[in-house]
Design a protein around this motif. Structure first.
Motif, PDB file in Angstrom:
ATOM      1  N   ILE A  52      -3.669  -9.831   5.878  1.00  0.00           N
ATOM      2  CA  ILE A  52      -2.403  -9.918   6.626  1.00  0.00           C
ATOM      3  C   ILE A  52      -2.600  -9.162   7.932  1.00  0.00           C
ATOM      4  CG2 ILE A  52       0.042  -9.320   6.657  1.00  0.00           C
ATOM      5  CD1 ILE A  52       0.006  -9.494   3.607  1.00  0.00           C
ATOM      6  N   ILE A  53      -2.282  -9.795   9.049  1.00  0.00           N
ATOM      7  CA  ILE A  53      -2.530  -9.204  10.378  1.00  0.00           C
ATOM      8  C   ILE A  53      -1.204  -8.882  11.061  1.00  0.00           C
ATOM      9  CG2 ILE A  53      -3.511  -9.620  12.660  1.00  0.00           C
ATOM     10  CD1 ILE A  53      -5.534 -11.474  11.322  1.00  0.00           C
ATOM     11  N   TYR A 104      -9.315   1.873  -4.269  1.00  0.00           N
ATOM     12  CA  TYR A 104      -9.765   0.768  -5.110  1.00  0.00           C
ATOM     13  C   TYR A 104      -8.643  -0.258  -5.268  1.00  0.00           C
ATOM     14  CZ  TYR A 104     -14.109   3.040  -6.452  1.00  0.00           C
ATOM     15  OH  TYR A 104     -15.362   3.604  -6.428  1.00  0.00           O
ATOM     16  N   VAL A 105      -8.979  -1.516  -5.042  1.00  0.00           N
ATOM     17  CA  VAL A 105      -8.002  -2.607  -5.194  1.00  0.00           C
ATOM     18  C   VAL A 105      -8.672  -3.756  -5.948  1.00  0.00           C
ATOM     19  CG1 VAL A 105      -6.785  -2.017  -3.065  1.00  0.00           C
ATOM     20  CG2 VAL A 105      -8.633  -3.689  -2.998  1.00  0.00           C
ATOM     21  N   GLY A 106      -7.860  -4.621  -6.546  1.00  0.00           N
ATOM     22  CA  GLY A 106      -8.388  -5.793  -7.237  1.00  0.00           C
ATOM     23  C   GLY A 106      -8.641  -6.927  -6.247  1.00  0.00           C
ATOM     24  N   ARG A 107      -9.637  -7.758  -6.571  1.00  0.00           N
ATOM     25  CA  ARG A 107      -9.900  -8.917  -5.724  1.00  0.00           C
ATOM     26  C   ARG A 107      -8.671  -9.827  -5.727  1.00  0.00           C
ATOM     27  NH1 ARG A 107     -15.284  -9.449  -4.260  1.00  0.00           N
ATOM     28  NH2 ARG A 107     -16.704  -8.040  -5.354  1.00  0.00           N
ATOM     29  N   GLY A 108      -8.342 -10.361  -4.566  1.00  0.00           N
ATOM     30  CA  GLY A 108      -7.144 -11.179  -4.417  1.00  0.00           C
ATOM     31  C   GLY A 108      -5.948 -10.391  -3.936  1.00  0.00           C
ATOM     32  N   SER A 109      -6.112  -9.049  -3.827  1.00  0.00           N
ATOM     33  CA  SER A 109      -5.008  -8.217  -3.332  1.00  0.00           C
ATOM     34  C   SER A 109      -4.831  -8.398  -1.827  1.00  0.00           C
ATOM     35  CB  SER A 109      -5.275  -6.743  -3.650  1.00  0.00           C
ATOM     36  OG  SER A 109      -5.432  -6.546  -5.030  1.00  0.00           O
ATOM     37  N   ASN A 110      -3.641  -7.956  -1.339  1.00  0.00           N
ATOM     38  CA  ASN A 110      -3.371  -8.023   0.096  1.00  0.00           C
ATOM     39  C   ASN A 110      -4.061  -6.883   0.828  1.00  0.00           C
ATOM     40  OD1 ASN A 110      -1.793 -10.265  -0.208  1.00  0.00           O
ATOM     41  ND2 ASN A 110       0.154  -9.156  -0.229  1.00  0.00           N
TER      42      ASN A 110
END
Length: 669
Positions: free
Chosen positions: A524-525, A547-553
């Motif tokens: 998101i920009i 740490y974030v999950g793949r597919g997160s924003n």
């Protein structure tokens, strides 16, 4: 397969054309090239049968090698939701069976024209080691221009991939099978030639040569009965043309055409004036070296009978020596003891002649390839040869216990009673599959596919294996297999499910887009005024090292440049000028704002559907995809807009089938 379904989104099913034992054929429309095609789909009940899938793919691979104007072209080989299919040329017309029924009697010149096209197609298949095994008018298509297209190699076997024989199996349509097929024996290219002879018989007479109440009775006639004469049905048929039928359908392989080229050469000249008086062709029936039994001289015969015997012997001696015996010498020799001397001489002469007839003759070594040892032994015995030394080796062309080659080789001239050595197949070689865990899936796939292995892929996240590496395999590493018959499924890593976000400050817009794609993050920009260089990242969320999950924003703020300032202590005119200048610069930068888009769910039972978002503003082209996202319920998406003063933005959300779900052509702050 329902009408209207599009295989792989490209081949739209129109209707069923025919059903087979292994696959069904449909008329379909190629939506990309806008043309009709025939699609052959492996039956649904065989979709999990790995042996059937391998046979289906071997047929497709064999057919792709055949390039001939009289063979149906293969366009594509693929699968759709586990359904194996191949796409073929669609022939708009009829088959030869129907053509014969509609047009009989067909002019002889036209029959030869059609048949030469058929021979060209079969010759091409034979050149690639493919025996059709089911040649019949129903498998010979005729397009609207009257040209031939040979099809349905469904039970054909490529000699490069399978054996050249099938014993104890009746293959092919019973009205057209060769004698060797009828008795479940050796099947060679000459078996196709026999079937071609039956097809030519039908084109000339309008019907097949043998009929019966059962398939077995018809098959026996192919094996036992003499071929009927086509001239009995039409006396105008030239003898030379009938001879082509008789030569092609000879029961004995040695009498039959040895290859398609021989038949083609004979057929081309069958209407020539030079062959008008040609005699009827017959199979060879005289056996060279036949032993004749000589009559014995009985002591009880009369003098007259003895005299007659002597005269016969005199004629024999005269013929052998090439001279005549003068009567005065004969009278002398027949007196007293000279008579017995003469009989002894004649007896010795006959013994010499008899020994000469027993001298071994030259014979050709028969083609033993594809036979079992017992079959080869019988054939060698028929040729007055014997089976010699037997050795073994692995083979990809011949099944277990079938002969690969002989020494001397096929066609070599040898003396009778010669022992012929053979090499017998041990079948396909089995090797250890090997351990591929931790290796690149793409490189392993290429390596194994070159060796004939069918490779499938499953994916899962892994903290141990990098993205694209093999986590697990369906075949144990030490298991011995035949590579060309193996099917393996690899579990391939998608990389770690959770990743640590980098510090992206200072990244360019392109760099941060690449990073988001590589890390499977939803970018998101936002654009803000900043002292940092234009189009570089100023801030991010989540912050670095999170740490974030793949597919997160992943939200980043991109600099639009430094904001212009003016002095409050300036003169009125200066203030006015500065204010005007500042206003113009703000106007040049335009307006930045966000808009939340509500997206309705049009799927069923919570099944995920894909939606595509298009955005138009200063930074986005309405013809390019802004974002693609799966939804399983009503959803919303926040979009950053940047427009010039007095201008508006717009957006559109479209389903994967092209349906517009929501749109707005007048987006303002």
């Amino acid at each position: 397969m329902r009408e209207g379904y599009a295989l792989s989104g490209r081949y739209k099913i129109v209707r069923l054309l025919g059903e087979g034992g292994m696959a069904n054929v449909y008329l379909a429309r190629d939506l990309i090239l806008n043309r009709d095609v025939a699609v052959k789909i492996l039956r649904l009940d065989l979709r999990d049968d790995q042996a059937a899938i391998r046979r289906f793919r071997r047929e497709a691979n064999s057919l792709t090698e055949l390039v001939n104007p009289y063979i149906v072209n293969i366009y594509d080989v693929d699968e759709d939701n586990g359904m194996q299919y191949l796409v073929m040329e669609y022939v708009d017309g009829t088959d030869l069976k129907e053509y014969i029924a509609r047009n009989h009697p067909v002019p002889y010149a036209r029959i030869i024209e059609i048949f030469l096209q058929i021979l060209s197609a079969v010759d091409e298949a034979h050149a690639h080691g493919i025996i059709h095994r089911d040649l019949k008018p129903q498998n010979i298509l005729m397009d609207k221009n009257g040209n031939v297209k040979v099809t349905d190699f469904g039970i054909a076997v490529a000699a490069a991939e399978e054996t050249m024989t099938r014993t104890n199996t009746l293959m092919g349509s019973v009205h057209y099978i060769s004698p060797e097929q009828a008795r479940g024996s050796i099947i060679t290219k000459q078996s196709d030639i026999y079937s071609l002879g039956i097809v030519l018989f039908e084109m000339l007479t309008g019907h097949v040569p043998y009929e019966g109440e059962t398939a077995v009775s018809i098959a026996l006639k192919h094996y036992q009965n003499e071929m009927p004469s086509v001239r009995k049905y039409d006396k105008k048929i030239p003898q030379a043309l009938e001879n082509v039928v008789l030569h092609a359908t000879a029961k004995n392989l040695n009498d039959r055409y040895q290859n398609v080229a021989e038949m083609e050469r004979d057929l081309r000249t069958s209407l020539s004036s030079n062959r008008i008086n040609e005699p009827k062709w017959h199979s060879a029936t005289v056996v060279d070296g036949e032993t004749k039994v000589l009559p014995t001289l009985d002591k009880s015969v009369t003098e007259q009978e003895e005299s007659d015997q002597v005269k016969e012997l005199e004629a024999e001696v005269s013929e052998v020596l090439g001279t005549s015996v003068k009567s005065k010498w004969w009278s002398f020799l027949m007196k007293g003891k000279h008579k017995w001397f003469l009989f002894s001489a004649i007896l010795i002469l006959f013994i010499l002649v008899f020994c000469l007839t027993l001298r071994p003759k030259d014979v050709a070594v028969p083609d033993l390839r594809g036979m079992t040892r017992s079959e080869a032994s019988r054939m060698l015995k028929d040729e007055k040869l014997s089976l010699g030394k037997v050795s073994y080796r692995y083979s990809e062309k011949f099944s277990y216990n079938q002969i690969i080659t002989s020494n001397p080789e096929y066609g070599t001239k040898v003396k009778e009673n010669t022992a012929v050595n053979v090499v017998v197949s041990k079948g396909l070689e089995k090797v250890k599959f090997g351990n591929y865990r931790g290796r690149s899936y793409n490189s392993v796939k290429k390596f194994l596919q070159k060796r004939g292995v069918t490779v499938y892929k499953e994916t899962k996240y892994s903290n141990k294996y990098a993205k694209g590496e093999i986590i697990d395999q369906s075949i144990p590493p030490k298991e011995k297999i035949v590579l060309s018959q193996a099917t393996v499924s690899f579990t391939v890593s998608l990389g770690a499910k959770n990743i640590m976000v980098r510090d992206l400050r200072g990244y360019s817009l392109k760099e941060v887009q690449d990073y988001a794609e590589e890390s499977s993050l939803n970018l998101i920009i936002r654009r803000i005024d900043s002292d940092e260089p234009v189009n570089t990242v100023v801030a991010q969320y989540p912050i670095a090292n999170t740490y974030v999950g793949r597919g997160s924003n992943l939200t980043v703020s991109i600099s639009t440049g430094k904001k212009e300032e003016f002095s409050a202590s300036s003169s009125s005119s200066s203030f006015s000028s500065s204010s005007s200048s500042s206003s113009n610069k703000q106007e040049d930068r335009g307006l930045n704002f966000t808009k939340s888009i509500s997206i309705p769910y049009k799927g069923k039972d919570g099944h995920p559907v894909t939606v595509i978002i298009y955005v138009s503003d200063k930074n986005h082209n309405f013809n390019k995809v802004y974002k693609t996202m799966p939804i399983s319920a009503d959803a919303s998406e926040t979009v950053n807009f940047s427009v010039d003063s007095g201008q508006v933005g717009k957006y559109k959300v479209v389903a994967s089938d092209g349906t517009v779900l929501v749109e707005d052509d007048n987006v303002t702050p």
